[in-house]
Structure formats: C-alpha cells, structure tokens
Design a protein around this motif. Structure first.
Motif: not given
Length: 84
Positions: A1-2, A4-8
């Motif tokens: 999840m982290a 994905l948040e970083d990529e976002l």
C-alpha cells in the motif's frame, strides 16, 4: 500500500511539473504572438513610410528634370541671341 501511495505521489508531482511547464509554454507563445503582432505593425508602418518617401523622391526627380530642361532651353535661347 505504501508503495502505491509513493508512486501516486510521484505521478502527481510529475503531472504538476508538466502542467507548470505547459503553462510556461502557453505564456511564452502568447508573448511571441504579441511581439510578432508588434513587429508586423512596425513593418506596415515602415512600408507606408517607404512608399511616401519613394513618391517624394519621384516628384523631386521630376522637378529636377524640369529644371534641367528649362536651363537648357534658356541656355539655347541666350546663345541664339548672342551668336554672330
């Protein structure tokens, strides 16, 4: 999840950077268009001035030819009166 948040977050930063660059490019295009319009207006003004100058030059040359012609006519007339 982290991940994905970083990529976002990375994608959003890239998007924001791209949008800022696009805004800068749009502003530069507008500046160039304004500058081009000003230069075109100046070129039109210079063309008008050149046309006026050419017309004045033509008139001056016409008058100069008239003066020379008149001087020659008077010179011939004087010579004919004074010739033996």
């Amino acid at each position: 999840m982290a991940e994905l948040e970083d990529e976002l977050a990375t994608v959003r930063k890239r998007r924001d950077t791209a949008e800022a660059e696009a805004d800068g490019l749009r502003e530069r295009v507008e500046e160039l268009e304004t500058e081009l319009e000003q230069q075109e207006a100046r070129a039109d003004d210079l063309r008008r001035q050149l046309k006026t100058a050419n017309a004045k030059n033509d008139r001056i040359q016409e008058l100069a030819r008239y003066v020379r012609s008149e001087e020659r006519r008077v010179g011939k007339e004087c010579r004919s009166r004074w010739s033996p």
